[in-house]
Design a protein around this motif. Structure first.
Motif, PDB file in Angstrom:
ATOM      1  N   SER A  10       0.931  -1.175  -0.205  1.00 15.91           N
ATOM      2  CA  SER A  10       0.188  -0.043  -0.035  1.00 15.91           C
ATOM      3  C   SER A  10       0.688   1.169   0.110  1.00 15.91           C
ATOM      4  CB  SER A  10      -1.023  -0.023   1.142  1.00 15.91           C
ATOM      5  OG  SER A  10      -0.302  -0.004   2.322  1.00 15.91           O
ATOM      6  N   VAL A  11       0.387   2.124  -0.460  1.00 14.06           N
ATOM      7  CA  VAL A  11       1.278   3.620  -0.600  1.00 14.06           C
ATOM      8  C   VAL A  11       0.344   4.547  -0.128  1.00 14.06           C
ATOM      9  CG1 VAL A  11       2.301   5.155  -2.310  1.00 14.06           C
ATOM     10  CG2 VAL A  11       2.048   2.682  -2.785  1.00 14.06           C
ATOM     11  N   TRP A  12       1.028   5.324   0.650  1.00 14.91           N
ATOM     12  CA  TRP A  12       0.174   6.541   1.569  1.00 14.91           C
ATOM     13  C   TRP A  12       1.241   7.796   1.196  1.00 14.91           C
ATOM     14  CZ3 TRP A  12      -3.926   5.361   4.325  1.00 14.91           C
ATOM     15  CH2 TRP A  12      -4.226   3.980   4.605  1.00 14.91           C
ATOM     16  N   LYS A  13       0.179   8.889   1.151  1.00  8.86           N
ATOM     17  CA  LYS A  13       0.703  10.501   0.995  1.00  8.86           C
ATOM     18  C   LYS A  13       0.513  10.828   2.380  1.00  8.86           C
ATOM     19  CE  LYS A  13       2.053  12.424  -1.986  1.00  8.86           C
ATOM     20  NZ  LYS A  13       3.379  12.435  -2.688  1.00  8.86           N
ATOM     21  N   ILE A  14       1.421  11.382   2.923  1.00  7.19           N
ATOM     22  CA  ILE A  14       1.471  12.156   4.554  1.00  7.19           C
ATOM     23  C   ILE A  14       1.882  13.608   3.997  1.00  7.19           C
ATOM     24  CG2 ILE A  14       2.508  12.120   6.522  1.00  7.19           C
ATOM     25  CD1 ILE A  14       3.697   9.452   6.257  1.00  7.19           C
ATOM     26  N   GLY A  74       8.399  33.061   7.398  1.00 15.55           N
ATOM     27  CA  GLY A  74       7.316  33.640   8.080  1.00 15.55           C
ATOM     28  C   GLY A  74       5.903  33.126   7.587  1.00 15.55           C
ATOM     29  N   GLY A  75       5.826  32.183   6.869  1.00 16.39           N
ATOM     30  CA  GLY A  75       4.666  31.477   6.269  1.00 16.39           C
ATOM     31  C   GLY A  75       4.565  30.074   6.464  1.00 16.39           C
ATOM     32  N   TRP A  76       3.556  29.401   6.260  1.00 14.58           N
ATOM     33  CA  TRP A  76       3.412  28.270   6.313  1.00 14.58           C
ATOM     34  C   TRP A  76       4.087  27.276   5.053  1.00 14.58           C
ATOM     35  CZ3 TRP A  76       1.579  25.865  10.623  1.00 14.58           C
ATOM     36  CH2 TRP A  76       0.890  26.478  11.408  1.00 14.58           C
ATOM     37  N   ASN A  77       4.762  26.334   5.296  1.00 12.91           N
ATOM     38  CA  ASN A  77       5.442  25.840   4.480  1.00 12.91           C
ATOM     39  C   ASN A  77       4.874  24.174   4.392  1.00 12.91           C
ATOM     40  OD1 ASN A  77       7.917  27.170   3.414  1.00 12.91           O
ATOM     41  ND2 ASN A  77       7.598  27.688   5.682  1.00 12.91           N
ATOM     42  N   ARG A  78       4.963  23.432   3.218  1.00 13.87           N
ATOM     43  CA  ARG A  78       4.359  22.262   3.050  1.00 13.87           C
ATOM     44  C   ARG A  78       5.413  20.989   3.152  1.00 13.87           C
ATOM     45  NH1 ARG A  78      -0.605  20.760   2.294  1.00 13.87           N
ATOM     46  NH2 ARG A  78      -1.205  18.896   1.004  1.00 13.87           N
ATOM     47  N   LEU A  79       4.941  19.991   3.888  1.00  9.88           N
ATOM     48  CA  LEU A  79       5.662  18.793   3.765  1.00  9.88           C
ATOM     49  C   LEU A  79       4.808  17.813   3.041  1.00  9.88           C
ATOM     50  CD1 LEU A  79       6.461  17.925   7.622  1.00  9.88           C
ATOM     51  CD2 LEU A  79       7.811  18.384   5.872  1.00  9.88           C
ATOM     52  N   GLU A  80       5.619  16.836   2.398  1.00  5.93           N
ATOM     53  CA  GLU A  80       4.706  15.923   1.449  1.00  5.93           C
ATOM     54  C   GLU A  80       5.857  14.765   1.583  1.00  5.93           C
ATOM     55  OE1 GLU A  80       3.655  17.261  -2.464  1.00  5.93           O
ATOM     56  OE2 GLU A  80       2.802  18.999  -1.841  1.00  5.93           O
ATOM     57  N   HIS A  81       5.121  13.446   1.922  1.00  5.43           N
ATOM     58  CA  HIS A  81       5.906  12.148   1.678  1.00  5.43           C
ATOM     59  C   HIS A  81       5.189  11.125   1.327  1.00  5.43           C
ATOM     60  CE1 HIS A  81       8.733  14.432   4.424  1.00  5.43           C
ATOM     61  NE2 HIS A  81       7.806  14.362   5.715  1.00  5.43           N
ATOM     62  N   THR A  82       5.632  10.176   0.543  1.00  5.68           N
ATOM     63  CA  THR A  82       5.051   8.921   0.248  1.00  5.68           C
ATOM     64  C   THR A  82       5.931   7.746   0.835  1.00  5.68           C
ATOM     65  OG1 THR A  82       5.004   9.998  -2.112  1.00  5.68           O
ATOM     66  CG2 THR A  82       4.775   7.781  -1.795  1.00  5.68           C
ATOM     67  N   LEU A  83       4.834   7.151   1.673  1.00  4.22           N
ATOM     68  CA  LEU A  83       5.083   6.027   2.579  1.00  4.22           C
ATOM     69  C   LEU A  83       4.754   4.721   1.706  1.00  4.22           C
ATOM     70  CD1 LEU A  83       6.226   4.696   5.159  1.00  4.22           C
ATOM     71  CD2 LEU A  83       3.885   4.672   5.655  1.00  4.22           C
ATOM     72  N   GLU A  84       5.763   3.835   1.319  1.00  2.11           N
ATOM     73  CA  GLU A  84       5.259   2.791   0.516  1.00  2.11           C
ATOM     74  C   GLU A  84       5.680   1.695   1.403  1.00  2.11           C
ATOM     75  OE1 GLU A  84       7.274   1.925  -3.389  1.00  2.11           O
ATOM     76  OE2 GLU A  84       7.230   4.405  -3.485  1.00  2.11           O
ATOM     77  N   VAL A  85       4.608   0.748   1.925  1.00  2.00           N
ATOM     78  CA  VAL A  85       4.567   0.007   3.141  1.00  2.00           C
ATOM     79  C   VAL A  85       5.076  -1.336   2.501  1.00  2.00           C
ATOM     80  CG1 VAL A  85       3.188  -1.515   4.833  1.00  2.00           C
ATOM     81  CG2 VAL A  85       2.440   0.829   4.246  1.00  2.00           C
ATOM     82  N   THR A  86       6.288  -1.906   3.128  1.00  2.00           N
ATOM     83  CA  THR A  86       6.722  -3.055   2.804  1.00  2.00           C
ATOM     84  C   THR A  86       6.169  -4.465   3.478  1.00  2.00           C
ATOM     85  OG1 THR A  86       8.636  -3.170   4.602  1.00  2.00           O
ATOM     86  CG2 THR A  86       9.078  -1.958   2.413  1.00  2.00           C
TER      87      THR A  86
END
Length: 118
Positions: A10-14, A74-86
């Motif tokens: 399964s693949v997840w976007k965090i 001074g602003g909101w910055n975005r985090l994006e990660h992809t988790l691939e479950v082994t």
């Protein structure tokens, strides 16, 4: 996290948004969004998979931020990660997701955390 839905392959976007502050928590300062092991790295997520009572576990390690927009002081910055479950990750009973790579003494705010199946 309950791992019932974190099945093999399964693949997840965090995702989340964050702001980063100096060691006094007063002034917003820049951090390195692109290297989670850099001295002044920005916060990133890490996911550890384990079974209570066992000493063994598997970790994603500090995840690379996939968001390529420039850091905004001074602003909101975005985090994006992809988790691939082994298969190894899926074999554990539980998972913890937490923030990693924040320089000691520095502060951050995080909001709008989401973990969405892809």
């Amino acid at each position: 996290l309950n791992t019932d839905c974190l099945v093999t392959d399964s693949v997840w976007k965090i995702t989340a948004v964050f702001r980063y502050f100096d060691e006094h928590g007063v002034y917003e300062v820049e951090c390195d969004k692109y290297d989670p092991k850099a001295k002044h790295s920005c916060p990133v997520f890490q996911v550890d998979f384990f079974t209570m009572g066992d000493i063994e576990f598997v970790t994603s390690g500090p995840m690379m931020n996939e968001n390529r927009h420039d850091f905004i002081v001074g602003g909101w910055n975005r985090l994006e990660h992809t988790l691939e479950v082994t298969a190894e990750m899926a074999s554990y009973e539980t998972a913890w997701i937490y923030i990693n790579s924040v320089e000691p003494g520095f502060n951050y705010e995080i909001d709008d955390v989401k973990m969405i199946p892809m």
